[in-house]
Design a protein around this motif. Structure first.
Motif, PDB file in Angstrom:
ATOM      1  N   GLY A 158      26.310  25.329  -9.528  1.00 16.19           N
ATOM      2  CA  GLY A 158      25.593  24.677 -10.608  1.00 16.19           C
ATOM      3  C   GLY A 158      25.990  23.233 -10.783  1.00 16.19           C
ATOM      4  O   GLY A 158      25.171  22.344 -10.912  1.00 16.19           O
ATOM      5  N   GLY A 159      27.331  22.961 -10.743  1.00 20.95           N
ATOM      6  CA  GLY A 159      27.772  21.602 -10.941  1.00 20.95           C
ATOM      7  C   GLY A 159      27.503  20.706  -9.764  1.00 20.95           C
ATOM      8  O   GLY A 159      27.399  19.494  -9.913  1.00 20.95           O
ATOM      9  N   GLU A 160      27.410  21.309  -8.568  1.00 19.41           N
ATOM     10  CA  GLU A 160      27.222  20.487  -7.381  1.00 19.41           C
ATOM     11  C   GLU A 160      25.766  20.196  -7.090  1.00 19.41           C
ATOM     12  O   GLU A 160      25.448  19.397  -6.224  1.00 19.41           O
ATOM     13  CB  GLU A 160      27.829  21.203  -6.161  1.00 19.41           C
ATOM     14  N   ALA A 161      24.870  20.824  -7.821  1.00 16.03           N
ATOM     15  CA  ALA A 161      23.453  20.735  -7.464  1.00 16.03           C
ATOM     16  C   ALA A 161      22.922  19.325  -7.511  1.00 16.03           C
ATOM     17  O   ALA A 161      22.022  18.981  -6.764  1.00 16.03           O
ATOM     18  CB  ALA A 161      22.625  21.623  -8.397  1.00 16.03           C
ATOM     19  N   VAL A 162      23.477  18.476  -8.375  1.00 17.22           N
ATOM     20  CA  VAL A 162      22.971  17.114  -8.455  1.00 17.22           C
ATOM     21  C   VAL A 162      24.066  16.088  -8.220  1.00 17.22           C
ATOM     22  O   VAL A 162      23.970  14.957  -8.654  1.00 17.22           O
ATOM     23  CB  VAL A 162      22.306  16.849  -9.836  1.00 17.22           C
ATOM     24  N   GLN A 163      25.130  16.486  -7.521  1.00 14.21           N
ATOM     25  CA  GLN A 163      26.174  15.520  -7.192  1.00 14.21           C
ATOM     26  C   GLN A 163      25.744  14.689  -5.995  1.00 14.21           C
ATOM     27  O   GLN A 163      25.107  15.169  -5.074  1.00 14.21           O
ATOM     28  CB  GLN A 163      27.483  16.244  -6.846  1.00 14.21           C
ATOM     29  N   SER A 164      26.075  13.422  -5.999  1.00 12.17           N
ATOM     30  CA  SER A 164      25.764  12.552  -4.874  1.00 12.17           C
ATOM     31  C   SER A 164      26.968  11.679  -4.593  1.00 12.17           C
ATOM     32  O   SER A 164      27.997  11.764  -5.254  1.00 12.17           O
ATOM     33  CB  SER A 164      24.535  11.687  -5.164  1.00 12.17           C
ATOM     34  N   VAL A 165      26.833  10.839  -3.596  1.00 12.91           N
ATOM     35  CA  VAL A 165      27.948   9.983  -3.204  1.00 12.91           C
ATOM     36  C   VAL A 165      28.285   9.053  -4.366  1.00 12.91           C
ATOM     37  O   VAL A 165      27.418   8.492  -5.029  1.00 12.91           O
ATOM     38  CB  VAL A 165      27.573   9.165  -1.952  1.00 12.91           C
ATOM     39  N   GLY A 166      29.612   8.887  -4.605  1.00 16.71           N
ATOM     40  CA  GLY A 166      30.037   7.993  -5.671  1.00 16.71           C
ATOM     41  C   GLY A 166      29.838   8.640  -7.033  1.00 16.71           C
ATOM     42  O   GLY A 166      29.875   9.853  -7.193  1.00 16.71           O
ATOM     43  N   ASP A 167      29.651   7.812  -8.051  1.00 21.07           N
ATOM     44  CA  ASP A 167      29.528   8.307  -9.420  1.00 21.07           C
ATOM     45  C   ASP A 167      28.094   8.634  -9.798  1.00 21.07           C
ATOM     46  O   ASP A 167      27.857   9.170 -10.871  1.00 21.07           O
ATOM     47  CB  ASP A 167      30.080   7.260 -10.398  1.00 21.07           C
ATOM     48  N   GLU A 168      27.123   8.311  -8.963  1.00 16.15           N
ATOM     49  CA  GLU A 168      25.713   8.514  -9.299  1.00 16.15           C
ATOM     50  C   GLU A 168      25.258   9.907  -8.878  1.00 16.15           C
ATOM     51  O   GLU A 168      25.214  10.235  -7.698  1.00 16.15           O
ATOM     52  CB  GLU A 168      24.838   7.452  -8.641  1.00 16.15           C
ATOM     53  N   ARG A 169      24.945  10.713  -9.876  1.00 15.61           N
ATOM     54  CA  ARG A 169      24.521  12.082  -9.588  1.00 15.61           C
ATOM     55  C   ARG A 169      23.053  12.148  -9.182  1.00 15.61           C
ATOM     56  O   ARG A 169      22.664  12.969  -8.388  1.00 15.61           O
ATOM     57  CB  ARG A 169      24.766  12.962 -10.810  1.00 15.61           C
ATOM     58  N   ALA A 170      22.225  11.324  -9.822  1.00 16.63           N
ATOM     59  CA  ALA A 170      20.782  11.392  -9.560  1.00 16.63           C
ATOM     60  C   ALA A 170      20.201   9.988  -9.525  1.00 16.63           C
ATOM     61  O   ALA A 170      20.521   9.140 -10.356  1.00 16.63           O
ATOM     62  CB  ALA A 170      20.090  12.218 -10.640  1.00 16.63           C
ATOM     63  N   VAL A 171      19.345   9.730  -8.541  1.00 12.53           N
ATOM     64  CA  VAL A 171      18.715   8.422  -8.366  1.00 12.53           C
ATOM     65  C   VAL A 171      17.207   8.626  -8.302  1.00 12.53           C
ATOM     66  O   VAL A 171      16.722   9.463  -7.535  1.00 12.53           O
ATOM     67  CB  VAL A 171      19.208   7.730  -7.072  1.00 12.53           C
ATOM     68  N   ASP A 172      16.478   7.871  -9.123  1.00 13.11           N
ATOM     69  CA  ASP A 172      15.017   7.884  -9.072  1.00 13.11           C
ATOM     70  C   ASP A 172      14.528   6.603  -8.404  1.00 13.11           C
ATOM     71  O   ASP A 172      15.052   5.513  -8.670  1.00 13.11           O
ATOM     72  CB  ASP A 172      14.421   7.977 -10.473  1.00 13.11           C
ATOM     73  N   VAL A 173      13.520   6.772  -7.539  1.00 11.79           N
ATOM     74  CA  VAL A 173      12.940   5.651  -6.802  1.00 11.79           C
ATOM     75  C   VAL A 173      11.477   5.534  -7.207  1.00 11.79           C
ATOM     76  O   VAL A 173      10.735   6.518  -7.141  1.00 11.79           O
ATOM     77  CB  VAL A 173      13.053   5.875  -5.284  1.00 11.79           C
ATOM     78  N   LEU A 174      11.055   4.346  -7.633  1.00  6.24           N
ATOM     79  CA  LEU A 174       9.686   4.147  -8.101  1.00  6.24           C
ATOM     80  C   LEU A 174       8.930   3.195  -7.189  1.00  6.24           C
ATOM     81  O   LEU A 174       9.490   2.199  -6.729  1.00  6.24           O
ATOM     82  CB  LEU A 174       9.665   3.589  -9.528  1.00  6.24           C
ATOM     83  N   GLY A 175       7.677   3.539  -6.915  1.00  3.40           N
ATOM     84  CA  GLY A 175       6.775   2.659  -6.183  1.00  3.40           C
ATOM     85  C   GLY A 175       5.479   2.531  -6.947  1.00  3.40           C
ATOM     86  O   GLY A 175       5.033   3.497  -7.581  1.00  3.40           O
ATOM     87  N   VAL A 176       4.850   1.348  -6.929  1.00  3.50           N
ATOM     88  CA  VAL A 176       3.643   1.097  -7.710  1.00  3.50           C
ATOM     89  C   VAL A 176       2.547   0.542  -6.815  1.00  3.50           C
ATOM     90  O   VAL A 176       2.797  -0.321  -5.959  1.00  3.50           O
ATOM     91  CB  VAL A 176       3.914   0.098  -8.855  1.00  3.50           C
ATOM     92  N   ALA A 177       1.332   1.037  -7.008  1.00  3.66           N
ATOM     93  CA  ALA A 177       0.151   0.477  -6.350  1.00  3.66           C
ATOM     94  C   ALA A 177      -0.948   0.357  -7.390  1.00  3.66           C
ATOM     95  O   ALA A 177      -1.120   1.243  -8.227  1.00  3.66           O
ATOM     96  CB  ALA A 177      -0.306   1.356  -5.186  1.00  3.66           C
ATOM     97  N   ILE A 178      -1.698  -0.761  -7.355  1.00  6.58           N
ATOM     98  CA  ILE A 178      -2.731  -1.030  -8.347  1.00  6.58           C
ATOM     99  C   ILE A 178      -4.054  -1.276  -7.638  1.00  6.58           C
ATOM    100  O   ILE A 178      -4.109  -1.979  -6.628  1.00  6.58           O
ATOM    101  CB  ILE A 178      -2.378  -2.264  -9.207  1.00  6.58           C
ATOM    102  N   GLU A 179      -5.112  -0.658  -8.167  1.00 11.09           N
ATOM    103  CA  GLU A 179      -6.459  -0.874  -7.654  1.00 11.09           C
ATOM    104  C   GLU A 179      -7.413  -0.945  -8.837  1.00 11.09           C
ATOM    105  O   GLU A 179      -7.659   0.053  -9.496  1.00 11.09           O
ATOM    106  CB  GLU A 179      -6.857   0.250  -6.703  1.00 11.09           C
ATOM    107  N   GLY A 180      -7.926  -2.148  -9.114  1.00 12.21           N
ATOM    108  CA  GLY A 180      -8.797  -2.317 -10.271  1.00 12.21           C
ATOM    109  C   GLY A 180      -8.045  -2.018 -11.549  1.00 12.21           C
ATOM    110  O   GLY A 180      -6.987  -2.584 -11.814  1.00 12.21           O
ATOM    111  N   GLU A 181      -8.597  -1.096 -12.350  1.00  8.97           N
ATOM    112  CA  GLU A 181      -7.962  -0.737 -13.612  1.00  8.97           C
ATOM    113  C   GLU A 181      -7.015   0.447 -13.474  1.00  8.97           C
ATOM    114  O   GLU A 181      -6.406   0.868 -14.464  1.00  8.97           O
ATOM    115  CB  GLU A 181      -9.036  -0.401 -14.653  1.00  8.97           C
ATOM    116  N   ASP A 182      -6.908   0.977 -12.264  1.00 10.22           N
ATOM    117  CA  ASP A 182      -6.050   2.146 -12.048  1.00 10.22           C
ATOM    118  C   ASP A 182      -4.739   1.731 -11.396  1.00 10.22           C
ATOM    119  O   ASP A 182      -4.709   0.874 -10.508  1.00 10.22           O
ATOM    120  CB  ASP A 182      -6.742   3.172 -11.152  1.00 10.22           C
ATOM    121  N   ALA A 183      -3.657   2.359 -11.833  1.00  9.31           N
ATOM    122  CA  ALA A 183      -2.350   2.164 -11.216  1.00  9.31           C
ATOM    123  C   ALA A 183      -1.732   3.525 -10.953  1.00  9.31           C
ATOM    124  O   ALA A 183      -1.895   4.455 -11.751  1.00  9.31           O
ATOM    125  CB  ALA A 183      -1.442   1.327 -12.104  1.00  9.31           C
TER     126      ALA A 183
END
Length: 587
Positions: free
Chosen positions: A237-262
Motif C-alpha cells: 500500500g505504501g509503495e504504490a505511489v513511491q517514486s525516485v526521490g521525495d516525489e511520490r506522484a508527478v502529473d504531466v499536462l499537455g494542451v492543444a487548442i482548436e478554435g474555441e475548444d481546448a
C-alpha cells in the motif's frame, strides 16, 4: 452547513491522512481524500468554486475515516465514490475499484477477495495489486484452512467438498473441525492481515526449506515465490505511489487548442512509470485585443493551463510535481501551488521533456473532438451519460434464447464489464427483454453485481421493448434512465417522446455503437449456445447419447452443465470423478 459549521467540525479532526464525506441525511454528496484531514476539511469553509459552495451549503454532516497512509486514502476514496456515486464527484466518477480482503460475519467466517465488501464483514485493504491479493488469500487458506465457498455450497452438506481434499479448507461445514478451533485459525488470519507478516511467512519458509531438503525443487521454487509475495504484501500500500526521490506522484499536462475548444491531456507517473492518462475538454479563453498578453492577462495555452489547474486540483489531491509545456502565468495559482508544496517545472530536455511531449501528442490527437457523452446527457436531459449499458436478446424462433449486456465508458467499449444471460426459451422479444432487464436490475439492487450503476440503459428495439424494460425496472425498483434505439429509422425513444437527431450527430453515433455492439454480442452468444447443444457434449470422451440426455435433463442446458461443480456432475448416474473432470475441462 455554513462556514462556521465547517470550521467547528474541522477543528475536531486529526491531522492524519484519511477520507471525508459530506452528507445530506443518508445521501453522500461528496467524497474526498486528504493528507491532513483537519486542514483539508477546514478549507471548505471558503470553497474555491460555486459548485463546491453549493455542495457545502446542502451538507448536514461531515463523516471521516482515518487511514494509515496517503495511498490507503486514495484507494478508499475511489471505492467510496464507486459505491455511493456522489453527485459532486463528477470528475472522479470512474469504474476503477481496488480489491479488499473480507472475513464474513458467519459462525464459520469465509475469506475472499472482493471489490464490494459486505457491511457486516471484517474488511482489510484496499490494495492495488489484485494478483498479489489472490496469492496471499490462497496461501492463508492453505495454511489455516479458512473456507472460501459460497453460503449455498456451505449449507446442508453431509460430506466435505473438494476444497477439503485439496487442503484448502478444514471443513467446518461438516464439523471436521470444531467451530472453536476454526475461530482460532480465523484469528490467526486476522493477525496476518493486520500486519503480523511472520504468522504466514514463517510456516511458508519452513515448508520451502523442507521441500528443498527433499529435493522437491519445483515446489520449493513455488513456495519461494509465494513467500516473496507474502513478505511484500504489507509494504504494497505504501509503495504504490513511491517514486525516485521525495516525489511520490508527478502529473504531466499537455494542451492543444482548436478554435474555441481546448483539450488538456493529463498523464500520471508513479514509481517512475506511467499509470494513468486522461483527456479533459475546456472552452478556450478568447483573446481580447484591448488587453496586452501579459502574465496578468494570459491567453492561449497559459490561460488554459491556469484554468485547468484550479478547476481540476481544487477537488483533488495535488501531486508532488507538475510538468508543464510552458508557464501558466497566473501569480495566484503559482502562490497556491507553492503553499501546497507542489514543484512546478517546464522541462527543456531529458526524460521529463519526453513525458511533456507525450502529453502534447495525446492532447493534439483529441482536440476538437466533441464530447459525445456530454451532448447525449444534455439532449436527453439526464445528469450524465458517461457509463452506458446496452441490452439485446437473440433466439431462433424461441430456441436458444439469450440476452447480452454490454458496457461503454466515455464512448469506448469496456469489455471486462460485458455480461450475458441464458434466457428461458420463448418466442417473445418483449418478455425476453423484460426477463433480461429484471435479471440485471435485481443483481444491482441486491448488491450481487460488482459493476457501478450506469448513467443510462440502451435497449435495442422499439417502444415495445422499452416498455418491457421499464416494467422490469419498476418492478425491481432500480431507478436508472432507459431509452431505446431501433434500426428502422434510427429514432431514439424515451418514455415520453421520440427524437429524430441528424444522422451526423455525435451523440447518435455513440448510441449506435452501443446498440450495434449489444446486438453483435447477443448473436455471438446465441450461436455459441445453439452450436453447443449440437456438438459439444457429443465430443466429450465417455459421454454417449444416454448420458448426454441425462445431463441435459438434469441441468437443462449445456450452459448449466458448463457451470456445474464436479460434485454436481457426479450426482448424475454413470458419471464418475474422471468423467466429471473431463467434462469440466472440455466445456
Amino acid at each position: 452547513m455554513n462556514a462556521d459549521g465547517v470550521r467547528d467540525r474541522a477543528s475536531s479532526l486529526p491531522r492524519e491522512p484519511g477520507v471525508y464525506q459530506f452528507q445530506e441525511g443518508e445521501t453522500t454528496l461528496y467524497v474526498g481524500k486528504a493528507v491532513d484531514l483537519r486542514s483539508r476539511v477546514g478549507s471548505y469553509a471558503d470553497p474555491r468554486s460555486a459548485r463546491i459552495r453549493r455542495m457545502v451549503e446542502r451538507a448536514e454532516t461531515i463523516e471521516i475515516a482515518v487511514t494509515d497512509t496517503e495511498t490507503q486514502a486514495l484507494l478508499l476514496e475511489a471505492n467510496l465514490i464507486k459505491r455511493h456515486q456522489p453527485r459532486y464527484n463528477v470528475r472522479l466518477k470512474d469504474d476503477k475499484s481496488y480489491p479488499m480482503v473480507q472475513l464474513t460475519s458467519h459462525e464459520a467466517p469465509r475469506i475472499e477477495s472482493t471489490r464490494d465488501p459486505a457491511e457486516s464483514a471484517t474488511v482489510f485493504g484496499p490494495y492495488t495489486n489484485k494478483g498479489q491479493v489472490e496469492t496471499v488469500v490462497k496461501a492463508l487458506r492453505e495454511t489455516y484452512g479458512v473456507r472460501g465457498c459460497s453460503d449455498h455450497k456451505y449449507s446442508g452438506r453431509d460430506r466435505p467438498c473438494l476444497d477439503y481434499e485439496m487442503g484448502l479448507c478444514t471443513a467446518p461445514c461438516t464439523r471436521e473441525i470444531d467451530l472453536e478451533s476454526y475461530a482460532e485459525d480465523v484469528t490467526a488470519v486476522e493477525r496476518f492481515l493486520e500486519g503480523e507478516t511472520g504468522i504466514l511467512a514463517d510456516p511458508l519458509r519452513r515448508d520451502m526449506e523442507a521441500a528443498a531438503e527433499n529435493q522437491n525443487f519445483e515446489r520449493a521454487a513455488n513456495l519461494r515465490d509465494r513467500l516473496e509475495t507474502v513478505e511484500a504484501f504489507h509494504g504494497e500500500g505504501g509503495e504504490a505511489v513511491q517514486s525516485v526521490g521525495d516525489e511520490r506522484a508527478v502529473d504531466v499536462l499537455g494542451v492543444a487548442i482548436e478554435g474555441e475548444d481546448a483539450t488538456v491531456a493529463r498523464l500520471r507517473a508513479e514509481s517512475g512509470k506511467l499509470v494513468d492518462r486522461e483527456q479533459h475538454t475546456l472552452e478556450a479563453p478568447q483573446e481580447d485585443a484591448s488587453e496586452e498578453s501579459t502574465p496578468a492577462h494570459a491567453s492561449g495555452v497559459p490561460a488554459v493551463l491556469a484554468a485547468f489547474i484550479v478547476q481540476y486540483y481544487a477537488e483533488r489531491q495535488l501531486p508532488d510535481a507538475l510538468l508543464l509545456p510552458e508557464r501558466h502565468g497566473d501569480d495566484e495559482v503559482a502562490a497556491w501551488l507553492e503553499a501546497e508544496g507542489v514543484s512546478v517545472r517546464v522541462p527543456g530536455a531529458g526524460r521529463e521533456a519526453k513525458l511533456v511531449e507525450l502529453a502534447l501528442k495525446n492532447a493534439r490527437r483529441n482536440v476538437g473532438r466533441r464530447d459525445e457523452c456530454g451532448m447525449l446527457a444534455d439532449a436527453l436531459k439526464i445528469d450524465a451519460a458517461r457509463r452506458i449499458e446496452g441490452f439485446d436478446v437473440s433466439h431462433a424462433q424461441g430456441k436458444s434464447a439469450v440476452g447480452s449486456n454490454v458496457t461503454f465508458v466515455d464512448g469506448s467499449a469496456e469489455t471486462a464489464d460485458y455480461r450475458r444471460k441464458k434466457l428461458t426459451d420463448q418466442n417473445d422479444d418483449y418478455d425476453n427483454m423484460r426477463a433480461l432487464l429484471e435479471w440485471r436490475a435485481s443483481r444491482a439492487v441486491e448488491g450481487r453485481d460488482d459493476r457501478p450503476d450506469p448513467d443510462l440503459l440502451l435497449i435495442d428495439g422499439g417502444a415495445g421493448q422499452l416498455e418491457a424494460a421499464r416494467d422490469a425496472l419498476a418492478a425491481v425498483g432500480w431507478d436508472v434512465p432507459a431509452v431505446a434505439l431501433a434500426k428502422a429509422e434510427e429514432r431514439v425513444i424515451t418514455s415520453h417522446r421520440e427524437f429524430a437527431w441528424p444522422s451526423d450527430a455525435p451523440h447518435l453515433h455513440l448510441l449506435q455503437r452501443v446498440r450495434d455492439e449489444s446486438h453483435r454480442f447477443a448473436v455471438q452468444y446465441h450461436q455459441t449456445i445453439r452450436d453447443d447443444v449440437k456438438t459439444v457434449l457429443d465430443d466429450v470422451p465417455g459421454i454417449g447419447p444416454e448420458t448426454r440426455s441425462q445431463l441435459l435433463g438434469r441441468f437443462g442446458s449445456v450452459e448449466n452443465v458448463r457451470e456445474a461443480t464436479l460434485e454436481d456432475l457426479q450426482s448424475v448416474s454413470g458419471i464418475g470423478e474422471k468423467t466429471a473432470e473431463t467434462i469440466k475441462s472440455r466445456l
